[in-house]
Design a protein around this motif. Structure first.
Motif, PDB file in Angstrom:
ATOM      1  N   GLU A   1      16.941  34.885  80.598  1.00  0.00           N
ATOM      2  CA  GLU A   1      16.179  34.026  81.500  1.00  0.00           C
ATOM      3  C   GLU A   1      15.936  32.720  80.764  1.00  0.00           C
ATOM      4  N   ALA A   2      15.263  31.799  81.399  1.00  0.00           N
ATOM      5  CA  ALA A   2      15.044  30.480  80.796  1.00  0.00           C
ATOM      6  C   ALA A   2      14.424  30.577  79.407  1.00  0.00           C
ATOM      7  N   GLY A   3      13.332  31.301  79.274  1.00  0.00           N
ATOM      8  CA  GLY A   3      12.632  31.370  77.996  1.00  0.00           C
ATOM      9  C   GLY A   3      12.790  32.672  77.265  1.00  0.00           C
ATOM     10  N   LEU A   4      13.795  33.461  77.665  1.00  0.00           N
ATOM     11  CA  LEU A   4      13.922  34.794  77.094  1.00  0.00           C
ATOM     12  C   LEU A   4      15.386  35.190  76.948  1.00  0.00           C
ATOM     13  N   PHE A   5      15.739  35.638  75.758  1.00  0.00           N
ATOM     14  CA  PHE A   5      17.024  36.311  75.587  1.00  0.00           C
ATOM     15  C   PHE A   5      16.743  37.794  75.741  1.00  0.00           C
ATOM     16  N   ALA A   6      17.546  38.480  76.544  1.00  0.00           N
ATOM     17  CA  ALA A   6      17.369  39.921  76.729  1.00  0.00           C
ATOM     18  C   ALA A   6      18.730  40.585  76.868  1.00  0.00           C
ATOM     19  N   ALA A   7      18.826  41.790  76.317  1.00  0.00           N
ATOM     20  CA  ALA A   7      20.061  42.557  76.411  1.00  0.00           C
ATOM     21  C   ALA A   7      19.735  44.037  76.426  1.00  0.00           C
ATOM     22  N   LYS A   8      20.572  44.782  77.140  1.00  0.00           N
ATOM     23  CA  LYS A   8      20.416  46.228  77.243  1.00  0.00           C
ATOM     24  C   LYS A   8      21.647  46.905  76.665  1.00  0.00           C
ATOM     25  N   PHE A   9      21.400  48.018  75.994  1.00  0.00           N
ATOM     26  CA  PHE A   9      22.457  48.827  75.389  1.00  0.00           C
ATOM     27  C   PHE A   9      22.316  50.250  75.906  1.00  0.00           C
ATOM     28  N   ASN A  10      23.420  50.924  76.118  1.00  0.00           N
ATOM     29  CA  ASN A  10      23.382  52.320  76.551  1.00  0.00           C
ATOM     30  C   ASN A  10      23.176  53.269  75.384  1.00  0.00           C
ATOM     31  N   PHE A  11      23.505  52.799  74.187  1.00  0.00           N
ATOM     32  CA  PHE A  11      23.416  53.659  73.006  1.00  0.00           C
ATOM     33  C   PHE A  11      22.605  52.968  71.917  1.00  0.00           C
ATOM     34  N   GLU A  12      21.769  53.734  71.259  1.00  0.00           N
ATOM     35  CA  GLU A  12      20.967  53.192  70.158  1.00  0.00           C
ATOM     36  C   GLU A  12      21.869  52.671  69.049  1.00  0.00           C
TER      37      GLU A  12
ATOM     38  N   THR B   1      34.223  42.675  68.961  1.00  0.00           N
ATOM     39  CA  THR B   1      34.533  42.507  70.379  1.00  0.00           C
ATOM     40  C   THR B   1      34.174  43.744  71.189  1.00  0.00           C
ATOM     41  N   GLY B   2      34.388  44.921  70.619  1.00  0.00           N
ATOM     42  CA  GLY B   2      34.042  46.149  71.327  1.00  0.00           C
ATOM     43  C   GLY B   2      32.573  46.204  71.671  1.00  0.00           C
ATOM     44  N   LEU B   3      31.735  45.856  70.718  1.00  0.00           N
ATOM     45  CA  LEU B   3      30.297  45.827  70.962  1.00  0.00           C
ATOM     46  C   LEU B   3      29.965  44.825  72.059  1.00  0.00           C
ATOM     47  N   LEU B   4      30.575  43.668  72.005  1.00  0.00           N
ATOM     48  CA  LEU B   4      30.323  42.630  73.011  1.00  0.00           C
ATOM     49  C   LEU B   4      30.519  43.184  74.419  1.00  0.00           C
ATOM     50  N   HIS B   5      31.535  43.995  74.611  1.00  0.00           N
ATOM     51  CA  HIS B   5      31.839  44.531  75.939  1.00  0.00           C
ATOM     52  C   HIS B   5      30.914  45.674  76.357  1.00  0.00           C
ATOM     53  N   ARG B   6      30.085  46.143  75.453  1.00  0.00           N
ATOM     54  CA  ARG B   6      29.145  47.221  75.778  1.00  0.00           C
ATOM     55  C   ARG B   6      27.709  46.732  75.932  1.00  0.00           C
TER      56      ARG B   6
ATOM     57  N   SER C   1      21.634  49.061  67.242  1.00  0.00           N
ATOM     58  CA  SER C   1      21.522  48.945  65.783  1.00  0.00           C
ATOM     59  C   SER C   1      22.609  48.046  65.211  1.00  0.00           C
ATOM     60  N   ARG C   2      23.815  48.204  65.717  1.00  0.00           N
ATOM     61  CA  ARG C   2      24.935  47.358  65.252  1.00  0.00           C
ATOM     62  C   ARG C   2      24.679  45.899  65.615  1.00  0.00           C
ATOM     63  N   PHE C   3      24.193  45.645  66.813  1.00  0.00           N
ATOM     64  CA  PHE C   3      23.842  44.297  67.247  1.00  0.00           C
ATOM     65  C   PHE C   3      22.848  43.667  66.267  1.00  0.00           C
ATOM     66  N   LEU C   4      21.782  44.398  65.980  1.00  0.00           N
ATOM     67  CA  LEU C   4      20.761  43.882  65.063  1.00  0.00           C
ATOM     68  C   LEU C   4      21.310  43.685  63.662  1.00  0.00           C
ATOM     69  N   GLN C   5      22.153  44.602  63.215  1.00  0.00           N
ATOM     70  CA  GLN C   5      22.767  44.501  61.895  1.00  0.00           C
ATOM     71  C   GLN C   5      23.616  43.233  61.775  1.00  0.00           C
TER      72      GLN C   5
ATOM     73  N   MET D   1      13.324  52.080  76.527  1.00  0.00           N
ATOM     74  CA  MET D   1      12.726  52.390  77.825  1.00  0.00           C
ATOM     75  C   MET D   1      13.619  53.425  78.483  1.00  0.00           C
ATOM     76  N   GLU D   2      13.072  54.114  79.439  1.00  0.00           N
ATOM     77  CA  GLU D   2      13.864  55.108  80.146  1.00  0.00           C
ATOM     78  C   GLU D   2      15.177  54.474  80.615  1.00  0.00           C
ATOM     79  N   GLY D   3      16.265  55.075  80.221  1.00  0.00           N
ATOM     80  CA  GLY D   3      17.561  54.588  80.668  1.00  0.00           C
ATOM     81  C   GLY D   3      18.240  53.594  79.755  1.00  0.00           C
ATOM     82  N   GLY D   4      17.657  53.261  78.614  1.00  0.00           N
ATOM     83  CA  GLY D   4      18.367  52.325  77.758  1.00  0.00           C
ATOM     84  C   GLY D   4      17.612  51.895  76.524  1.00  0.00           C
ATOM     85  N   TYR D   5      18.313  51.106  75.746  1.00  0.00           N
ATOM     86  CA  TYR D   5      17.820  50.540  74.493  1.00  0.00           C
ATOM     87  C   TYR D   5      17.919  49.023  74.643  1.00  0.00           C
TER      88      TYR D   5
END
Length: 124
Positions: free
Chosen positions: A79-90, A68-73, A94-98, A20-24
């Motif tokens: 929310e109650a029924g949803l895990f959500a996270a935003k990344f500034n860089f694709e 740990t570096g990824l964790l800090h970025r 990708s590393r998170f998913l990997q 989305m505009e402004g993030g991944y």
């Protein structure tokens, strides 16, 4: 229990990745019909509710050991029924998913991480 192959199309299960505009972003609708059957009992078996905060806590604990570096970025926004996270860089998304998809698609591996988590560090 192994997640059926048809549920891992694209290799991001149980997460959905989108831009989305402004993030991944990634999210997981953990109370939905697709994910609930796989994960509710696993977390409950170990005394956790398995809500979005719980997922965020366990993911943070895993990343504390793996990257740990990824964790800090990551900007977590569960929310109650949803895990959500935003990344500034694709590349971070990708590393998170990997790192996380193989853990969350192999229930015995996920359970091993759940069992060694610091219960006091998990918002549940």
């Amino acid at each position: 229990m192994q997640i059926p192959e048809h549920n891992n199309v694209g290799g991001t299960f149980p997460f959905t990745a989108y831009d989305m505009e402004g993030g991944y972003y990634v999210h997981a609708g953990i109370e939905g019909d697709v994910l609930y059957p796989y994960y509710a009992d696993v977390f409950e078996k170990h005394g956790y509710s398995g809500n979005g905060e719980c997922w965020a806590g366990h993911i943070a604990a895993i990343l504390l050991h793996l990257d740990t570096g990824l964790l800090h970025r990551i900007n977590f926004d569960p929310e109650a029924g949803l895990f959500a996270a935003k990344f500034n860089f694709e590349s971070d998304r990708s590393r998170f998913l990997q790192l996380l998809c193989p853990i969350f698609t192999h229930i015995p591996t996920l359970e091993s991480w759940i069992m060694k988590a610091d219960r006091d560090a998990i918002d549940d």
